[in-house]
Design an enzyme around this catalytic site. Structure first.
Site, short mmCIF file in Angstrom:
data_model
loop_
_atom_site.label_atom_id
_atom_site.label_comp_id
_atom_site.label_asym_id
_atom_site.label_seq_id
_atom_site.Cartn_x
_atom_site.Cartn_y
_atom_site.Cartn_z
N GLU A 102 0.81 -1.23 0.00
CA GLU A 102 0.00 0.00 0.00
C GLU A 102 0.84 1.27 0.00
OE1 GLU A 102 -0.52 -2.59 1.97
OE2 GLU A 102 -2.63 -3.19 1.85
N PHE A 123 -11.73 -6.78 14.23
CA PHE A 123 -10.66 -7.29 13.38
C PHE A 123 -10.28 -6.23 12.34
CE2 PHE A 123 -9.35 -9.63 9.48
CZ PHE A 123 -8.11 -10.04 9.96
N GLN A 124 -9.02 -5.92 12.26
CA GLN A 124 -8.48 -4.90 11.34
C GLN A 124 -9.11 -3.52 11.53
OE1 GLN A 124 -8.43 -6.64 7.35
NE2 GLN A 124 -6.43 -7.53 7.82
N LYS A 136 -17.45 -0.34 6.14
CA LYS A 136 -17.89 -1.32 5.14
C LYS A 136 -19.41 -1.27 4.90
CE LYS A 136 -17.31 -6.12 3.80
NZ LYS A 136 -16.62 -7.38 4.08
N MET A 157 24.51 8.59 2.04
CA MET A 157 24.37 9.90 2.68
C MET A 157 24.69 9.81 4.17
SD MET A 157 23.99 13.02 2.21
CE MET A 157 23.02 13.66 0.85
#
Ligand SMILES: Cc1ncc(C[n+]2csc(CCOP(=O)(O)OP(=O)(O)O)c2C)c(N)n1
Lengths: 569, 159
Positions: free
Chosen positions: A51, A113-114, A163, A474
């Site tokens: 993602e 959940f999630q 949802k 760097m």
């Protein structure tokens, strides 16, 4: 008015906004939307393999086009993976709409959940965010999200949709107007202030145009070029503004800041009038604030009032869109005596002759700066260059002959390693006919290397040019200068087989150790329709110079060693 | 007001009355390292806005940033840095019934208040006054062994 599900509304809004490509990754909470994506033909969806890459790709698309980029993720880990992408876009004021799934309304607050508090987490790294509470408000919120993302000082906006709201059916009409009484960006600069600024310009002896990323965002480069042209005032660009003047402009002194050119940093140190356009006085630009532009009055044009006076005291504040302000300012500068600044221009030319941007080339080993210059010679104006973060980024910014804005895409504000590859994919989706090259390091590229698979699958043939120094270069450079060469955890001697890695994912790999091999490989890579890794072995211990040590004054630069100087200024 | 001197300040923030707007404002203070001494918030009658009074402190430069950053929040309608204001704070205080009730009653009356409840064991008073005088009240109240003192936070209105 049509009846449809919340999920369909999301797709309809994306289509209505004219977005052609959406980057994302599905999961439980966003599945209804993905089901509608499957059924529609209005936009293409790219399945990145992480993602974070989806958001960076949408970001690259936005930076290349100037339009709003869209990414889509699921709840919980899908969203948290997207946070670095949001923060990257936020710091550089890039217009994005990120749509995240959320657990059903009835489960919010139950540690479902999630479930994760997406609006809570993203509050400090978005311009605004929404948790959708009912289907009725969804069309309005979608419209506002796009509007807020692109208007005023642009930025990323998150729309978190439970949802059940994507499943619910309701009437849809996409609003054609936005009415947010609490949000009214200022575009027009105050006329009196502009007049005063014009007078200051006419009175100055050593004025300096200080150009930032806001000029790119406001699409004001023609006005900026016209202003410089008309007044013959010299120009310095920030990292985010590379390309605004074009490398061939005789008025461009160069990039300023920590790795800016000697002449640019001296110009800022000696000017008597800073004309700041869409720049925000970042600490990587100013160095020690009390020494910054010490002898100058400051004109500051910025669409964000909070940027003005935040770090330096400003004598002529102008809140407004750079483009609109310059449209008013330009005619008032008719007849300005350009001769007035000739002595000043001469001083700066002299500084540039004294310490030009330089490096010592070699026949034994490839110098990273040579690679950048060579790419410039071979593809120059035609390419879009993205980068990751590190030495390679600075060498690209210093040595590439940028010709126009939006040709140079990098994470300036957050400095996100892993940005360059997905951003290049986003830019390539927007401009399939252009060569897109991600200048990267052997550290950064691994932070989103899973995108090899995505780019191979969708035939997004971007070139990853790895300036391979077997170091987190760097950080190694700072260790060399400031930590007595204790190379703590920066040695990348253990390397993957780059060619095999690219090939295993469906791309092409080139291992390059000579200049001749480089030319051949680059020409070949441009012709291919496959993503590639160009693994270029470069001088391990090359440093990025000039360098202003963090917190030091701009005029105290470490300079490259040449015949003329021993590297002190 | 001098540029770098920390001073107490009260600002009013008019915000759209929507969920999470309070979180946006307080998160901004926390994230940017600004102080909140007190904060009150309630809906503005006959509107879809709420009024926040925030008591804070900082230099003129910090105050300017607070104001501008607040203004950038999308649901913020207006930010008022008060110059000429009327400010009041309300306090509820609880004392044991065994204390000198008439003294307590006189004390609370002196600070624009009075007794609001008398129970079997406790007496409760309310006062409402300027923040500076509220401090005096709290000092004076100590003699009567207060069980609990609750400050309401400053509310301010421009004159
Ligand atoms: C996500 C992330 N982690 C850590 C850093 C700190 N950092 C800045 S530059 C750098 C080294 C980058 O190494 P490489 O990609 O090999 O580029 P080089 O400097 O060698 O050109 C690191 C670790 C960062 N900018 N971003």
């Amino acid at each position: 008015m049509r009846q449809m599900s919340g999920a369909q509304m999301v797709c309809e809004a994306i289509i209505a906004e004219g977005v052609k490509t959406v980057f994302g990754y599905p999961g439980g909470a966003i599945m209804h939307v993905y089901d509608e994506i499957y059924k529609q033909k209005g936009f293409k969806h790219i399945l990145n393999r992480h993602e974070q890459a989806s958001v960076h790709a949408a970001d690259g698309y936005a930076r290349a086009t100037g339009e709003v980029g869209v990414a889509m993720v699921t709840s919980g880990p899908g969203f948290t993976n997207a946070v670095t992408g949001l923060a990257t876009a936020y710091m550089d004021s890039i217009p994005l709409v990120v749509i995240s799934g959320q657990v059903p309304t009835s489960l919010i607050g139950t540690d479902g959940f999630q479930e994760i508090d997406a609006v809570g987490i993203s509050r400090p790294c978005t311009k605004h965010n929404f948790l959708v509470r009912s289907l009725e408000e969804l069309p309005r919120i979608l419209k506002e999200a796009f509007y807020i993302a692109r208007s005023g000082r642009p930025g990323p906006v998150l729309v978190d949709i439970p949802k059940d709201i994507t499943v619910a059916i309701g009437m849809f009409e996409y609003p054609n107007r936005v009415e947010i009484p609490t949000y009214k960006p200022t575009y027009k600069g105050n006329a009196k202030q502009i007049e005063k600024a014009v007078r200051a310009i006419k009175d100055a002896k050593k004025p300096l145009l200080y150009i930032g990323g806001g000029v790119v965002l406001s699409n004001a480069y023609e006005e900026v070029r016209a202003l410089a042209e008309k007044t013959q005032i010299p120009v310095v660009e920030t990292l985010m503004a590379r390309g605004v003047m074009g490398a061939n402009s005789p008025l461009l002194i160069g990039m300023l800041g920590m790795h800016g050119s000697y002449a640019s940093n001296m110009a800022m140190s000696e000017t008597d009038l800073v004309i700041s356009l869409g720049a925000r006085f970042d600490d990587r630009v100013t160095g020690k604030l009390s020494e910054f532009a010490k002898y100058a009055d400051i004109i500051h044009v910025d669409i964000d009032a909070a940027n003005i006076g935040k770090l330096v005291d400003v004598d002529y504040p102008i809140v407004g869109d750079v483009k609109q302000v310059l449209e008013v300012m330009l005619p008032q500068l008719d007849g300005v005596e350009t001769e007035r600044y000739e002595a000043w221009r001469k001083i700066l030319r002299r500084y540039d002759e004294l310490h030009p941007l330089s490096y010592v080339d070699s026949n034994e080993v490839i110098k990273p700066q040579w690679v950048i210059e060579r790419v410039g010679e071979l593809v120059g104006k035609d390419a879009i260059i993205t980068s990751d973060v590190g030495q390679h980024q600075m060498w690209a910014a210093q040595h590439y002959p940028f010709d126009r804005p939006r040709q140079w895409i990098n994470s300036g504000g957050l400095g996100t390693m892993g940005f360059g590859f997905p951003a290049a994919m986003g830019a390539k989706m927007a401009f399939p006919d252009k060569t897109v090259i991600n200048v990267t390091g052997d550290g950064s590229i691994l932070m989103n290397m899973q995108e090899l698979v995505t780019a191979a699958e969708y035939k997004i043939p971007v070139i990853n040019l790895i300036l391979n120094n077997h170091f987190l270069g760097m950080v190694r450079q700072w260790q060399t200068f400031f930590y007595e060469k204790r190379y703590s955890e920066t040695d990348l001697s253990f390397q993957p087989n780059w060619k095999a890695l690219a090939e295993a994912c469906g791309g092409i790999g080139y291992d390059i150790t000579t200049k001749e091999e480089f030319d051949t490989a680059l020409k070949d890579a441009i012709k291919q329709d496959k993503v590639c890794f160009m693994n270029v072995a470069v001088d391990r211990f090359e440093d990025v110079l000039p360098m202003v040590p963090a917190g030091g004054a701009l005029f105290n630069m470490l300079l490259p060693k040449t015949e003329k100087s021993d590297g002190e200024a | 007001m001098q540029n770098n001197v920390n001073e107490r300040r009260v600002i009013s923030v008019i915000v759209k009355n929507e969920s999470s707007v309070l979180a946006r404002v307080t998160a901004l203070f926390a994230g940017r390292g600004y102080n909140i001494e007190s904060l009150t918030v309630a809906p503005i009658p006959n509107s879809d806005m709420s009024h926040m009074s925030i008591e804070t402190n900082g230099s003129a430069k910090v105050m300017e940033q607070i104001t501008k950053q607040l203004h950038k929040l999308i649901p913020v309608y207006k930010v008022i840095e008060h110059e000429e204001m009327i400010e009041k704070e309300m306090v509820l205080a609880k004392f044991p019934i065994a204390e000198n009730l008439s003294d307590i009653s006189v004390l609370s009356a002196a600070y624009n208040g009075g007794v609001v409840n008398v129970g079997k064991e406790m007496i409760i008073v309310m006062v409402a006054d300027e923040p500076k005088r509220i401090k005096h009240f709290i000092d004076a109240a100590q003699r009567y062994n207060p069980v609990e003192i609750i400050r309401g936070g400053v509310v301010a209105i421009e004159r």
